[in-house]
Scaffold this active site. Sequence first.
Site, mmCIF file in Angstrom:
data_model
loop_
_atom_site.group_PDB
_atom_site.id
_atom_site.type_symbol
_atom_site.label_atom_id
_atom_site.label_comp_id
_atom_site.label_asym_id
_atom_site.label_seq_id
_atom_site.Cartn_x
_atom_site.Cartn_y
_atom_site.Cartn_z
ATOM 1 N N CYS A 1 -23.206 8.950 -9.142
ATOM 2 C CA CYS A 1 -23.707 8.572 -7.364
ATOM 3 C C CYS A 1 -23.389 8.577 -6.870
ATOM 4 C CB CYS A 1 -22.855 6.988 -8.025
ATOM 5 S SG CYS A 1 -22.509 5.667 -6.314
ATOM 6 N N CYS B 1 -20.319 7.700 -3.991
ATOM 7 C CA CYS B 1 -19.107 7.614 -3.965
ATOM 8 C C CYS B 1 -18.892 8.587 -5.401
ATOM 9 C CB CYS B 1 -19.153 6.465 -4.539
ATOM 10 S SG CYS B 1 -19.532 5.549 -6.123
ATOM 11 N N CYS C 1 -24.125 0.810 -9.555
ATOM 12 C CA CYS C 1 -22.601 1.429 -9.606
ATOM 13 C C CYS C 1 -21.673 0.697 -9.295
ATOM 14 C CB CYS C 1 -22.580 1.974 -8.263
ATOM 15 S SG CYS C 1 -21.479 2.905 -8.570
ATOM 16 N N CYS D 1 -18.924 1.617 -6.039
ATOM 17 C CA CYS D 1 -19.530 0.548 -4.837
ATOM 18 C C CYS D 1 -20.791 -0.083 -4.715
ATOM 19 C CB CYS D 1 -19.979 2.562 -4.026
ATOM 20 S SG CYS D 1 -21.306 3.077 -4.594
ATOM 21 N N CYS E 1 -34.334 3.129 -15.708
ATOM 22 C CA CYS E 1 -35.120 3.385 -14.771
ATOM 23 C C CYS E 1 -34.538 3.920 -13.368
ATOM 24 C CB CYS E 1 -36.422 2.549 -14.682
ATOM 25 S SG CYS E 1 -37.854 3.257 -14.054
HETATM 26 ZN ZN LIG Z 1 -21.849 4.830 -5.941
#
Ligand SMILES: [Zn+2]
Length: 145
Positions: free
Chosen positions: A48, A51, A97, A100, A120
Amino acid sequence: MVDKLIRSEDEWRKRLTPEQYRIVRERGTEMPFSGAYVHETASGIYACVACDLPLFESTAKYDSRSGWPSFWDVAAKDHIEIHEDHSLGMVRMEATCARCGAHLGHVFSDGPRPSGVRYCINSAALQLMSKMGQGGESSAKSESS
Ligand SMILES: [Zn+2]
């Protein structure tokens, strides 16, 4: 379970580039074939961008010809949350995610075997990190003698 990471929008704005912020916090979509990782083939972990939570392994990345980085599996099931997204007059499955809440992209059911799932994902939501401390065939150095 992944512990949630809560930050104010001001903090996110400081930590992310405007393009990253638009994608992950405002659920934006980058232009097809514009992202940094569309044709990326290096091995590693896609984490991510907001984060650092590991989301996808490069081994699950494939060329879907959609214009966005595509994966047929996640690095860890509890690192990604799926929500119904009713925007644009369609029902799609949004991937975020789990730590976060960053918007990553969408999930479709036209992926390759064995999963049949296509994640995607916007390049701007990802950062490719090389695997640390994992020896084996992938770390073979080609030093000329
Ligand atoms: Zn994240």
